[in-house]
Scaffold this active site. Structure first.
Site, short mmCIF file in Angstrom:
data_model
loop_
_atom_site.label_atom_id
_atom_site.label_comp_id
_atom_site.label_asym_id
_atom_site.label_seq_id
_atom_site.Cartn_x
_atom_site.Cartn_y
_atom_site.Cartn_z
N GLY B 132 43.44 24.51 69.57
CA GLY B 132 44.38 24.47 70.69
C GLY B 132 45.77 24.91 70.25
N GLU B 248 42.18 31.49 58.78
CA GLU B 248 41.53 32.15 59.91
C GLU B 248 41.42 33.65 59.67
OE1 GLU B 248 43.35 31.62 63.78
OE2 GLU B 248 41.72 32.69 64.76
C1 LIG Z 1 38.57 36.33 72.13
C2 LIG Z 1 39.78 35.53 71.83
C3 LIG Z 1 39.66 34.26 71.30
C4 LIG Z 1 40.77 33.46 71.05
N1 LIG Z 1 40.60 32.19 70.59
C5 LIG Z 1 41.66 31.37 70.47
C6 LIG Z 1 41.50 30.00 70.13
O1 LIG Z 1 40.39 29.52 69.92
N2 LIG Z 1 42.58 29.21 70.06
C7 LIG Z 1 43.84 29.69 70.28
O2 LIG Z 1 44.77 28.92 70.18
N3 LIG Z 1 44.04 30.98 70.61
C8 LIG Z 1 42.98 31.84 70.71
N4 LIG Z 1 43.17 33.16 71.07
C9 LIG Z 1 44.51 33.60 71.41
C10 LIG Z 1 45.13 34.59 70.47
O3 LIG Z 1 45.53 33.98 69.30
C11 LIG Z 1 46.27 35.26 71.23
O4 LIG Z 1 45.70 36.07 72.20
C12 LIG Z 1 47.18 36.06 70.34
O5 LIG Z 1 47.96 35.22 69.58
C13 LIG Z 1 48.08 37.01 71.11
O6 LIG Z 1 48.82 36.32 72.07
P1 LIG Z 1 48.85 36.82 73.59
O7 LIG Z 1 47.46 37.00 74.03
O8 LIG Z 1 49.72 35.92 74.34
O9 LIG Z 1 49.52 38.26 73.52
P2 LIG Z 1 51.08 38.57 73.43
O10 LIG Z 1 51.67 37.76 72.35
O11 LIG Z 1 51.67 38.51 74.77
O12 LIG Z 1 51.05 40.06 72.92
C14 LIG Z 1 50.92 41.20 73.77
C15 LIG Z 1 51.07 42.43 72.90
O13 LIG Z 1 52.38 42.46 72.35
C16 LIG Z 1 52.30 42.60 70.93
N5 LIG Z 1 53.43 41.94 70.27
C17 LIG Z 1 53.83 40.67 70.43
N6 LIG Z 1 54.88 40.42 69.62
C18 LIG Z 1 55.14 41.56 68.95
C19 LIG Z 1 56.11 41.94 67.96
N7 LIG Z 1 57.03 41.08 67.53
N8 LIG Z 1 56.08 43.20 67.49
C20 LIG Z 1 55.16 44.08 67.93
N9 LIG Z 1 54.22 43.78 68.86
C21 LIG Z 1 54.22 42.53 69.36
C22 LIG Z 1 51.00 41.96 70.58
O14 LIG Z 1 50.55 42.36 69.32
C23 LIG Z 1 50.10 42.44 71.71
O15 LIG Z 1 49.68 43.73 71.46
C24 LIG Z 1 42.05 33.97 71.31
C25 LIG Z 1 42.20 35.26 71.81
C26 LIG Z 1 41.09 36.05 72.08
C27 LIG Z 1 41.27 37.42 72.62
#
Ligand SMILES: Cc1cc2nc3c(=O)[nH]c(=O)nc-3n(C[C@H](O)[C@H](O)[C@H](O)COP(=O)(O)OP(=O)(O)OC[C@H]3O[C@@H](n4cnc5c(N)ncnc54)[C@H](O)[C@@H]3O)c2cc1C
Lengths: 378, 398
Positions: B132, B248
């Protein structure tokens, strides 16, 4: 952007309005979720036909408008933007082009008017394996009395499940791989001995495997010159490839715009993610690739309209370029949306799947790089 | 390595080999591993037996201390064990976030009581954990998380929303980041554990583009978390989270290894594309790109091995970012190439007309798109490499 005639500009605006307002991606999603067996919404297709879109490549004396390929490209681009699924490419481009290029007066009079009206859905049945190889024809057409009997199978026929007319490449001489000895046949969908098996594809478009077990045809079913069907087919395929490239350009453009919008709305680290230079440069690169793709698509469509001998070379260029760009943009669409882009509820996955399917249809990048080199003599 | 150590290792190898020969059920040899999806597993009697034996032996977690049921092996012995398992065709029957991320982290930072309580069930594959961390507004910028944990004497009261919780609908327990101080960003985060059956925990599964529903939105409303479930110091959760994310990433890059059931690209291409007269793949363009991916995989594997040897403990480091980006890129390219080889058979979704391997290729390709997003996205890893490893200055634009 190509310089459009007034007619073309009107056509494009009409297509844009219809696609964005009446057939947005949400409509495609509804069609998909309803499990529509044909892979398109027949009501939407009827509307497209009523606007004359199925007849854009068909001469006026056969009920079309004869607006040409550049115009058809505009329709495909606009409907491609919203992933609209319809027989426009298979029937109104691929099959209509083949009939127009190779059909006798009687054949054209019989089929073109109903294709132009959208009442007949026609398609090309070309490939026999999963990889595009139009010369690899093993399906046999055997002489039988005054006509022929077809034995064999075609795979991945676009709109194959519902097609009323199939233009089938068959072997009347030689072996698979020979470009000589291929003959095209007009086969009605309800011919005895023809069966179909619907395929469920990742992009949810209509496709089927079609089996021919002694389908009996008269001499009047031969399209073009017996044994010389490949040249006609190749020419028709180039028109289909150009049309598909236009559709891919549209889809990639909308995927790109949606992604740029997201870069301008999503906040992380207290700022818009679009402020990160790592993403800005990639957005810039995508825009550049889209511009390059547009040039190749428009040049190909114009070359076909002008009857230019460069059309085959350009068609391979456009199809390869569109494939490269659509793959790039759809991959980036998922990546730049982060987790939300991985969900089925978001549109990114729909573009990703369509990009792959379009890439594999009528030859992918590798096929067209090879063909481009051959056409250039190396 | 001294000769004595080498002798010891050979002796261990012999032992491992003999134990595997006796204990890995012959019926599972060369067969397929059971599914590692987050949902409930349906095991055959022999698969259950194998899981039981590995649980008793502790070899699913070979380097974890024997005191908590682990194998108590050195990193070198664990490598030898893995090699022997590969040779025998034996698979590790335990998997999941407890094994890959939480366990190694708890061993480093948790209290004795917490280790005694939570490590053995992970070793035995008895408890499923979920993570989480992410929230709708806190993805890459994880430290902006807003889920609140209020101090209520003997417990915390947790309120907020988590998202993308993998396996949330099947998990028994959750390791979770919560805000315990709203005045400070990174230094206001704590790391807690809670039972998913606690009142106020509600999960809503979401469907992925691959058609599967492996993750959830998780809503937390007045969830009571006993104080004994706080791991590490209050407001000290961020460092623990960073450490866990390194584990991870290392785990994700380990997934770069193709599934045993997947035919190597070159073999697949021989079948779908064919060979020319000289015995080469008939399409030179495709052949060159398959070779490039093969080489990327080879270089990756050599790097992973080198990193493992050089970090004596075998414990991950900032280098995990390099491995994650290299491994996931190579894996995604491999999945794309597989589709390309398959042509139209590489866009099948379900049903008749496609082979199982063809349909699996499509789902694998789609699911694999997540590997450059989760565990810290590819962009975030590049930022870590450029800032933490290379010491490049903070960008004014992030
Ligand atoms: C299949 C799957 C399983 C998952 N399982 C879990 C889980 O079990 N538990 C959990 O807690 N989370 C989980 N996640 C969440 C995952 O860790 C997040 O999706 C990830 O951290 C990205 O966050 P976001 O989706 O909010 O994208 P955002 O952070 O909104 O990013 C959008 C885009 O912007 C880019 N970006 C953001 N900041 C920067 C920067 N500073 N410089 C350049 N580019 C940037 C990102 O790389 C991405 O391309 C899972 C995700 C997926 C897809």
């Amino acid at each position: 952007m190509a310089i459009l005639t007034e007619e073309q500009a009107m056509l494009r605006d009409m297509a844009k309005g219809w696609a964005q307002e009446k057939n947005p991606v949400a409509a495609f999603r509804r069609m998909r979720d309803s499990g529509a067996p044909l892979g398109y919404d027949p009501v939407a297709w009827r509307e497209m036909a009523q606007m004359g879109w199925a007849g854009v490549l068909i001469p006026e004396d056969h009920g079309g408008s004869d607006f040409g390929y550049l115009s058809m490209g505009l329709l495909l681009e606009e409907t491609g933007r919203t992933l609209t699924a319809s027989p426009l490419l298979a029937s109104a481009v691929a099959a209509a082009s083949t009939l127009r290029l190779g059909g006798s007066d009687a054949q054209k009079a019989k089929w073109l008017p109903t294709i132009a009206a959208g009442e007949t859905v026609a398609t090309l049945a070309v490939d026999e394996g999963p990889r595009h190889a139009p010369g690899q024809v093993a399906l046999r057409a055997e002489r039988a009395g005054d006509g022929y009997r077809l034995f064999g199978a075609k795979r991945f026929v676009l709109e194959g499940e519902g097609a009323d007319l199939l233009i089938v490449s068959a072997r009347t001489a030689g072996d698979p791989g020979d470009l000589e000895g291929i003959t095209l046949f007009l086969v009605p969908g309800d011919a005895a001995g023809l069966t179909r098996a619907r395929l469920s594809l990742a992009d949810c478009r209509g496709a089927a495997d079609v089996f021919f077990d002694g389908v009996a045809l008269g001499d009047d079913a031969v399209l073009g010159t017996p044994g010389e069907g490949f040249a006609l087919l190749d020419k028709a395929l180039d028109r289909a490839r150009a049309g598909l490239a236009a559709e891919m350009l549209g889809a990639a453009s909308q995927a790109f715009e949606a992604t740029v919008d997201y870069l301008k709305t999503r906040v992380q680290f207290g700022q818009l993610i679009g402020s990160f230079q790592a993403l800005q440069h990639r957005a810039g690169r995508m825009f550049m690739e889209l511009e390059l793709t547009r040039s190749t698509v428009e040049a190909t469509l114009a070359a076909i309209d002008a009857g230019s001998p460069d059309a085959p070379l350009l068609a391979s260029l456009a199809k390869a370029k569109a494939g490269e760009t659509f793959n790039l943009v759809s991959n980036e669409m998922v990546q730049m949306h982060g987790g939300i882009g991985m969900t089925d509820a978001h549109d990114a996955g729909l573009y990703l799947k369509r990009a792959r399917a379009a890439e594999a249809t009528f030859g992918g990048q590798a096929f067209h790089r090879d063909r481009y080199a051959r056409l250039k003599g190396y | 390595m001294t000769d004595v150590a080498a002798d010891d290792l050979d002796a261990f190898r012999g032992e491992a080999c003999a134990w595997l020969a006796e204990n890995f059920p012959a019926s599972l040899r060369g067969g397929q591993d059971p599914t590692r999806a987050p949902g409930p597993q349906v095991l055959t009697p022999d698969q259950t037996l194998w899981k039981q034996r590995m649980a008793d032996k502790g070899w699913a977690t070979p380097t974890w201390p024997a005191a908590y049921g682990g194998g108590g092996l050195s990193a070198a012995q664990a490598r030898a064990l893995q090699q022997e398992m590969d040779r025998t065709g034996a698979y590790n029957p335990m998997y999941g976030m407890g094994l890959m991320m939480l366990g190694p982290t708890l061993l480093e930072v948790a209290s004795e009581a917490q280790k005694a309580r939570h490590i053995p069930p992970i070793v035995r594959g008895e408890v499923r954990w979920c993570q989480g961390f992410s929230e709708p507004g806190a993805g890459s910028d994880l430290a902006s998380l807003a889920t609140r944990a209020e101090d209520r004497g003997d417990h915390f009261l947790v309120n907020g929303q988590k998202t993308w919780t993998s396996g949330g609908q099947y998990a028994d327990w959750c390791f979770c980041l919560v805000r315990t101080d709203t005045a400070r960003k990174h230094a206001g985060i704590s790391f807690v554990l809670f039972d998913m059956k606690t009142p106020g925990v509600e999960v809503r599964p979401m469907k992925l583009i691959s058609g599967a529903s492996p993750f959830c939105e998780t809503f937390l409303t007045d969830v009571v978390v006993p104080k004994e479930n706080l791991v590490g110091p209050l407001n000290g959760g961020w460092d623990i989270a960073k450490r866990l994310l390194q584990h991870e990433r290392t785990g994700i890059s380990g997934n770069a290894k193709p599934a045993a059931a997947d035919v190597p690209l070159a073999e697949l291409a021989k079948r779908y594309v064919g060979l020319d007269a000289a015995g080469r793949l008939a399409e030179p363009d495709l052949r060159a790109r398959i070779a490039a991916n093969d080489m990327a995989a080879h270089a990756f594997q050599l790097t992973a091995e080198r990193v493992l040897k050089e970090t004596k403990s075998g414990s991950p480091s900032a280098g995990s970012s390099i491995l994650k980006n290299a491994g996931t890129r190579m894996g995604q390219e491999r999945d794309e190439l597989r589709l390309e080889i398959l042509g139209m058979a590489g866009i099948g979704w379900e049903g008749e007309g496609f082979e199982d391997g063809e349909l699996r290729a499509v789902r694998t390709w789609l699911a694999g798109k997540a590997t450059t997003i989760y565990g810290g996205s590819q962009e975030v890893q590049s930022n870590i490499i450029s800032k933490r490893i290379l010491g490049l200055p903070e960008s004014t634009q992030g």
